[in-house]
Design an enzyme around this catalytic site. Structure first.
Site, PDB file in Angstrom:
ATOM      1  N   SER A 153       0.872  -1.171   0.000  1.00 36.57           N
ATOM      2  CA  SER A 153       0.000   0.000   0.000  1.00 36.57           C
ATOM      3  C   SER A 153       0.908   1.220   0.000  1.00 36.57           C
ATOM      4  O   SER A 153       2.089   1.114   0.331  1.00 36.57           O
ATOM      5  CB  SER A 153      -0.870   0.000   1.269  1.00 36.57           C
ATOM      6  OG  SER A 153      -1.462   1.267   1.492  1.00 36.57           O
ATOM      7  N   TYR A 166      -2.376  -1.613  10.206  1.00 36.47           N
ATOM      8  CA  TYR A 166      -2.269  -1.741   8.754  1.00 36.47           C
ATOM      9  C   TYR A 166      -0.963  -1.130   8.263  1.00 36.47           C
ATOM     10  O   TYR A 166      -0.220  -1.758   7.491  1.00 36.47           O
ATOM     11  CB  TYR A 166      -3.457  -1.042   8.101  1.00 36.47           C
ATOM     12  CG  TYR A 166      -3.527  -1.178   6.599  1.00 36.47           C
ATOM     13  CD1 TYR A 166      -4.024  -2.332   6.010  1.00 36.47           C
ATOM     14  CD2 TYR A 166      -3.133  -0.127   5.767  1.00 36.47           C
ATOM     15  CE1 TYR A 166      -4.110  -2.456   4.620  1.00 36.47           C
ATOM     16  CE2 TYR A 166      -3.214  -0.240   4.385  1.00 36.47           C
ATOM     17  CZ  TYR A 166      -3.704  -1.403   3.819  1.00 36.47           C
ATOM     18  OH  TYR A 166      -3.783  -1.511   2.445  1.00 36.47           O
TER      19      TYR A 166
END
Length: 275
Positions: A153, A166
């Site tokens: 990401s 995350y």
């Protein structure tokens, strides 16, 4: 004028068997279909959405290759990683692993319990570690090289409020990518990460949304991305043409990360502090 010698012909040929975790929807599904379009048989995994996985499998088969489907619950580790062995057996081997399965939160650190923290790290980091380990063992035994591609990401590189586990997992996966690239290079296995920004997928609440219709003033290209735009980069990294690329992170974010200080200097209120 000096001439440039052509690249030597790749004697190993194109990869023929790939496993894409979390390929029941979104980036994973688009990646499975893209690899199938390049001639790969594809192993497809899902957590809960079996129907989504079967839809992906149908699209893969429509491209004239084999699809194998398995459930993969990355909260059940290390047991669940044996699914990689099952898919490798059904497909006759594994040349490419794409670690795409993932989860996240929208909760501040001070409001988060330990179980939530551990669940996200288990799925996003521990799962990718174990699946990579299993896939690499098959590649080493076969002696034909291979590709491991980790979907991280933009938060591999930059933080976000409300996404502590995350961000920690994706940053950790980015570092793991580099270590694996160094350790597996002797076996002609390359390891890279692909780091998407906002992509129109179910995970971002934009299933079946045309990203060209969505305005994002804070992104230089002015819109979210499409899952196929991420899949195209993954598919490239799986080809012989990317044989000298390893330990790299390919950001696919429409220029979002370039906006750091620029966007920060334009904020007019404190709304960014909320998850």
């Amino acid at each position: 004028m000096a001439t440039i010698a052509p690249l030597p012909e790749d004697r190993r040929g194109a990869p023929m068997r790939a496993v894409v975790t979390g390929s029941d929807s979104g980036i994973g599904a688009a990646t499975a279909v893209a690899l199938a379009g390049g001639g790969c048989d594809v192993g497809i995994t899902f957590h809960r959405d079996e129907q989504g996985a079967e839809r992906t499998a149908q699209q893969v088969r429509e491209r004239g290759v084999t699809a194998a489907v398995r459930q993969l619950d990355l909260t059940d580790l290390p047991t669940a990683a044996s699914v990689i062995d099952e898919l490798a057996a059904e497909l006759g081997g594994i040349d490419v692993l794409v670690n795409c399965a993932g989860t996240g939160t929208a909760q501040r650190v001070m409001d988060m319990d330990f179980d939530t923290w551990r669940q996200v790290l288990s799925v996003d980091l521990d799962g990718a570690f174990l699946c990579s380990q299993r896939a690499a063992a098959h590649m080493i035994e076969a002696g034909k090289g291979g590709r491991i591609i980790n979907i991280t990401s933009v938060h591999e590189h930059a933080p976000r409020v409300g996404a502590a586990p995350y961000c920690a997992a994706k940053a950790g996966l980015g570092a793991l990518t580099k270590v694996l690239a160094m350790e597996l290079a002797q076996y002609d296995i390359t390891v890279n990460s692909v780091a998407p920004g906002e992509i129109s997928t179910p995970m971002t609440g934009q299933e079946d949304v045309d990203p060209r219709t969505e305005s994002r003033p804070g992104v230089p290209l002015g819109r979210p991305g499409h899952a196929k735009e991420v899949a195209a980069v993954v598919a490239f990294l799986a080809t012989p043409a990317a044989g000298y690329v390893t330990g790299s992170s390919y950001v696919v974010d429409g220029g979002l990360l370039l906006m750091g200080p620029q966007a920060g200097g334009m904020l007019s209120d404190d709304s960014w502090r909320e998850p």
